[in-house]
Scaffold this active site. Sequence first.
Site, PDB file in Angstrom:
ATOM      1  N   ASP A  43      -7.490  25.022  14.502  1.00 48.53           N
ATOM      2  CA  ASP A  43      -6.772  25.297  13.263  1.00 48.53           C
ATOM      3  C   ASP A  43      -5.368  25.808  13.588  1.00 48.53           C
ATOM      4  O   ASP A  43      -5.173  26.532  14.568  1.00 48.53           O
ATOM      5  CB  ASP A  43      -7.554  26.341  12.466  1.00 48.53           C
ATOM      6  CG  ASP A  43      -6.898  26.681  11.155  1.00 48.53           C
ATOM      7  OD1 ASP A  43      -6.797  25.785  10.297  1.00 48.53           O
ATOM      8  OD2 ASP A  43      -6.492  27.848  10.980  1.00 48.53           O
ATOM      9  N   GLU A  68      -4.607  20.821  14.917  1.00 51.45           N
ATOM     10  CA  GLU A  68      -4.045  20.605  13.584  1.00 51.45           C
ATOM     11  C   GLU A  68      -2.528  20.699  13.690  1.00 51.45           C
ATOM     12  O   GLU A  68      -1.964  21.783  13.831  1.00 51.45           O
ATOM     13  CB  GLU A  68      -4.575  21.651  12.601  1.00 51.45           C
ATOM     14  CG  GLU A  68      -4.021  21.463  11.190  1.00 51.45           C
ATOM     15  CD  GLU A  68      -4.309  22.618  10.265  1.00 51.45           C
ATOM     16  OE1 GLU A  68      -4.312  22.402   9.041  1.00 51.45           O
ATOM     17  OE2 GLU A  68      -4.528  23.752  10.772  1.00 51.45           O
TER      18      GLU A  68
END
Length: 490
Positions: A221, A250
């Site tokens: 993330d 990400e």
Amino acid sequence: MASRASDWRDGAIVYQVFVDRYAPSLNLDAKLPLYAAPRKLHPWTDVPVSGHLEQEIGLWSHELDFWGGDLKSLESKLDYIHSLGADVLYLNPIQAASTNHKYDATDWAAVSPEYGTRKDVADLAANLHAKGMKLMLDGVFNHMGRTSPMFESAMKDAKSPYRDWFFIGSNYAGGYRAWANVRNLPEARLENPDVQRYIWASPNSVVQKYLREGVDGWRLDTAYELGPKYLGDLTDAAHHAKQGSAVVGEIWNYPAGWSPSLDGVMNFFARGVASDFVKQKISASVASRMLERMVSDCGIEPLLKSWLVLDNHDTSRLKSILPDERQRRLAQVLQFTLPGCPVIYYGSEIGMEGEGDPGSRGPMRWDMVKDSNRDLNWLKKLVAIRKSHMALKVGDYVALDTDRLLGFLRRTGRALDTVIVLANPSDSEVRETVSTREGKLMNGGVLKDTLDGSTVQAFAGMFDVTVPARSARVFELVSPKGYTPYKRTY
């Protein structure tokens, strides 16, 4: 090419699941105490709606809405996931946390009790492996949750061993540095060697231990926040713990420059190009140049390990983004034919709708899983085409010279593997003469559209083609019966 074909990370089909919303718990009554106020447990038939800010705890009420799914209920649906042709199951965060989304971990090492245990994770991985699939987890290592015992200790006691695990001081609003100034998400001080050892650097770290227990990789993330140095260290540690494991970041930016710090990125740039092309916001020629330069700038190897996302938990659902079926299908053709790993967000394969967060995080509509479901049948057709063509999985990318069509070729070192893709976003059919750019595609070679079965014939490296409005053609080279001029072209 053989090394690409043997690497599970190249061109894999990924299925993404939000555990709380995927399958009704098989043992919900035993878990009811875990959903005590301020949490709220909803019936599976409810749809998520935006809530209000709970001032006392600093969370939005919809962050505390639960539907009760867990790892064991998810495991009961593996046959369905396997039937879709998925190679990888990717789970949104499962770490212990206060919210339903789990991006506010209270303990990176623990599984949230309403989801299960680390043994449940290991069992899930083992069952996936038995079906020829892999398991990837979501690593949220840039920040923790405000209710983490580590952070609470650090804030209360200047002599706490965790004091230097965070950025604490009067120079920060609220006394500490928080991700995007969201007070519930204090940022971790990754510069601290103790934090590095806890997250990735030691054999018993979060990253390494989960891999040794059966997990096959991590999606990171907000990877862009970690920076290339720490991303590289984490990726090296993951590879050391499990050879051939995957680390995908990400990255909402242009995808170049993140390898080898990451094995691959979430390719939101390609998503943007595909979306704008389908909506006719950019021309075919501009889309073609953007994609060709992306391949040149990034290199094909990192792109093959990168994820091609059309929708996920942070966006509206695909059917809400592109309600026109022809546009939606055109975008999906590009997702399954461009270099990378197509990601299927749970429920989008059956045509679920939902606007933004929390609308796109609704409970899985198992009542829509039917043989008559048009979206599901279309998705399975694209998966079957991809699975039967090695070039779409691991092949090189070559842009074709077109005018109003977006055209490209995927190829391996074998002429008969060649696939040619032509896409028309306009409201009228387009006729063009296209160069194959494949010197070993023999004169008189027949190309068959894998979508509708029609054929065209190439002469002197060119062929005439008509592509209907808002549609695509995906051509494979037909292997001649009997005598073949391809006998020495491998």
